[in-house]
Design an enzyme around this catalytic site. Structure first.
Site, short mmCIF file in Angstrom:
data_model
loop_
_atom_site.label_atom_id
_atom_site.label_comp_id
_atom_site.label_asym_id
_atom_site.label_seq_id
_atom_site.Cartn_x
_atom_site.Cartn_y
_atom_site.Cartn_z
CD GLN A 115 -2.70 -1.16 -0.10
OE1 GLN A 115 -3.32 -0.22 -0.56
NE2 GLN A 115 -2.63 -2.33 -0.73
CG HIS B 264 -0.99 2.26 -4.31
ND1 HIS B 264 -1.14 2.15 -5.64
CD2 HIS B 264 -1.49 1.10 -3.77
CE1 HIS B 264 -1.71 0.98 -5.95
NE2 HIS B 264 -1.92 0.33 -4.83
CD GLU C 183 -8.24 1.25 -0.59
OE1 GLU C 183 -7.20 1.74 -0.09
OE2 GLU C 183 -8.45 1.25 -1.82
CG HIS C 184 -7.05 -2.89 1.01
ND1 HIS C 184 -6.35 -1.77 0.63
CD2 HIS C 184 -7.73 -3.30 -0.09
CE1 HIS C 184 -6.58 -1.51 -0.66
NE2 HIS C 184 -7.43 -2.40 -1.12
CG ASP D 207 -4.48 -4.22 -5.12
OD1 ASP D 207 -5.51 -3.70 -4.67
OD2 ASP D 207 -3.36 -4.10 -4.58
CG HIS E 234 -49.85 15.64 -2.66
ND1 HIS E 234 -49.43 16.84 -3.14
CD2 HIS E 234 -48.78 14.80 -2.76
CE1 HIS E 234 -48.15 16.75 -3.51
NE2 HIS E 234 -47.74 15.51 -3.29
#
Lengths: 427, 427
Positions: free
Chosen positions: B256, B259, B323-324, B357, B416
């Site tokens: 990670q 990135h 996220e993970h 991934d 209505h």
């Protein structure tokens, strides 16, 4: 009101242009909203109390910011029994409908031997914005709070501008089990829900309708919290043949028009004489409507009557991608099943859209402004989220690992590659 | 890298503050994006070509704006066979996983006799943003395009900044059946997809990762089109006991970190000696990593090691809502089943996040920056939408109508009320 006829030369282009007309007020509010959000984020409660003085002309403090349990109880008790009963009826139907939307978790082992699946869990805390004044609707509370409860959301925080709380709104809150209500409105309410402020703890998602300031604030806090769709003016398309009563169809068209001068009502029919009768009934009903001023402006500026073969209706409906569409016909499914883009479809001659606003059980928070092309009405899905699950054993990893290495190398991500290769004994 | 110990006084507060630290660059780009969007909306193709000159330093015209079928074919052919094979393997697995997400339509008659239900339909046109340069990843194409195809989306328009197109990206496009690729990037690409520009027709939804300009543009066009979640820097939490190989876990943390300098990697373990060994392995691996500069910055500024009883891990994971998360343990489900907020969970010692991934089949587009509290990864649901259906007959309308009248009257909406009352013979 605009008239279109399918047989006119240039119909397609003229109708497409009409559908594309913007009905929202252009937003000049974004800068103001940015400042309000920043102030609440930095100063918390102090900013909320200052904005209440400045925008709502009320003096609040930490102890009366929250509506007390006694106030909810006393307010709800003021609500007429018939309305309380209708609220309970609606809440039960909304709960039953949304309970059917609960998706199953998944767990399976695929042919490579990988265990895969996903799991749905509810959000923990949701904020509901309920407008003040004339637009404080008990149905707003029910349509937003009941699905959240059904989903399993533990905490529901309702915000509504300071001012007299409608008994019916409090009765709806009581029915839906909403006990946390704050007297704060506008962009500052959205900020308080997103960031927390004084006694108001932050939530995970904000739903509910609001004015241009509220909408701009929701757009800005999106990411920090989840939000529902950005609501625009309401819309209805009524597809009707000449066998309908013109006054029934006129009432349906006006039931959207009365919401807002920017609302839009469109009749599609193959019967010119019927269309003329509906137009006349609209004018007649407008005269006696307490909401007639807004309704008349909406019908004048954004209403339309389209004369077309009914077989063309599904395609025209898809161009509009309306929030609501009625098929007031015998065997309405024949045409309705061909519609792709619509928030909700109402079938037959005795299914006016208004029942969907209150008691059908389906949600009345629906995509507007052609958003039905890409989004759905509020549902259980808005209050749950999904976690993916992956599990390899050495054998299945031996299948997946080499492809992972190949792709990670191709992407120039050596640590990704190594994390697979090292488990294959290659690094 | 930060060290936390569960037994330290003040651990809870310090850890919570760490989790809350913002990692995104504050956006000073919004005003620039506003102008770019307005220009493309007003001038269409001319604005796109001007921005290509201005920002990308390339001369484009209407005929080379689109990547030709020959270019896709020739580029894909340049992709090594092993990578093409991995792309096909990944695409098939992604398709199979997402096909299982297709929800059923519903149709039922409830106890009041009302026919209710809903119907799911695919979006018609989706735009996919694929970043250029080093971050042009074939996996981005697959993870966004394959679920759209599985959903039944007819048109997929890919946009990517002008410049050399990676063979692997073109091979992925070919594998996914993406034939419409435009050489346009940045906010202007988002504008072209949202509003249409020259030969680029507007889409219904825009997905795919991008830089701060792309993200700001997506936020601004939300409503005109749908968008996916606003992606932030990547994150991983690894929950590991001392029985793991430190170099395996170090590789996972760095997968990670590489990135983005703003990415975040967190190790939670109950074994201090193991933690020290992982830290040493991280340093050792950093030295040989071609992405080491970003990875080192990420680990230094946002990395963390938390020493805590493993039983506490689910609660700490929920605070992070990552996220993970990997559970590198025997019987990982024992702890993983208690996690509520995470984008994806990877179970066991041979399930590194990197397989998610690329080839697990699950989607790698996942909520970041704690958005797992309220949102899910990309899925089939992003490419379909739901239409509610309601049908009454006279008998069931007689049950629902009076409650509709009561609520509409309580809300002060007479049209209505009339649309229901008139069908009850009351108006």
């Amino acid at each position: 009101m605009r008239r279109f006829s399918f047989s006119d030369p240039g119909f397609e282009a003229a109708f497409a242009a009409f559908v594309d007309e913007r009905r929202d007020t252009p937003e000049e509010v974004d800068a103001a909203v940015r400042d309000v959000l920043a102030a609440v984020r930095a100063e918390g409660l102090d900013a909320l109390l200052r904005f209440a003085r400045q925008f709502d002309r009320v003096e609040l403090n930490e102890s009366n910011l929250r509506v007390s349990a006694e106030e909810i109880e006393a307010g709800a008790a003021q609500c007429p029994a018939q309305v309380r009963e209708a609220i309970a009826f609606a809440a039960a139907r909304i709960a039953a409908y949304h309970a059917r939307q609960r998706p199953a978790d998944a767990a399976f082992t695929d042919e490579a031997g990988v265990e895969l699946g996903w799991r749905w869990t509810p959000l923990e805390a949701v904020g509901i914005y309920v407008p003040g004044g004339r637009a404080a609707y008990p149905s707003t509370v029910l349509m937003n709070a009941v699905p959240a409860k059904v989903a399993g959301v533990e905490r529901i925080a309702m915000v509504t501008p300071p001012g007299k709380l409608q008994p019916a709104v409090l009765a709806a809150a009581k029915e839906a089990g909403v006990t946390e209500i704050w007297r704060v409105g506008g962009a500052q309410a959205v900020a308080a829900l997103a960031y927390g402020a004084g006694p108001i703890r932050p939530v995970d998602k904000i739903v509910g309708p609001g004015n241009a300031y509220v909408t701009a604030a929701k757009r800005r806090v999106y990411g920090t919290v989840g939000i529902d769709a950005l609501a625009g003016p309401s819309e209805i398309v009524v597809v009707a043949d000449g066998a309908n009563r013109p006054d029934w169809i006129a009432a349906d068209l006006l039931s959207q028009a009365e919401h807002d001068p920017a609302a839009q009502s469109i009749l599609i029919t193959d019967d010119e004489a019927f269309a003329a009768a509906v137009e006349a009934a609209v004018q007649e009903q407008l005269a006696t409507l307490s909401t007639g001023q807004d309704a008349a402006a909406s019908w004048r500026d954004h209403g339309a009557v389209v004369i077309a073969p009914l077989d063309e209706a599904p395609r025209l409906v898809d161009l509009i991608a309306p929030e609501h569409v009625e098929f007031a016909l015998d065997q309405p499914e024949r045409l309705a099943d061909r519609v792709r883009h619509a928030g909700a479809i109402f079938l037959g001659r005795v299914t006016p859209e208004a029942i969907g606003d209150y008691v059908a059980g389906s949600n009345h928070v629906l995509p507007t402004s052609r958003a039905a092309r890409f989004s759905s009405g509020l549902s259980l899905y808005d209050f749950i989220k999904r976690t993916s699950i992956v599990k390899c054993d050495p054998k299945s990893f031996a299948v997946l690992g080499p492809h992972t290495v190949a792709l990670a190398d191709a992407e120039g991500l050596p640590a990704h590659s190594r994390s697979a290769a090292i488990r294959l004994g290659q690094s």
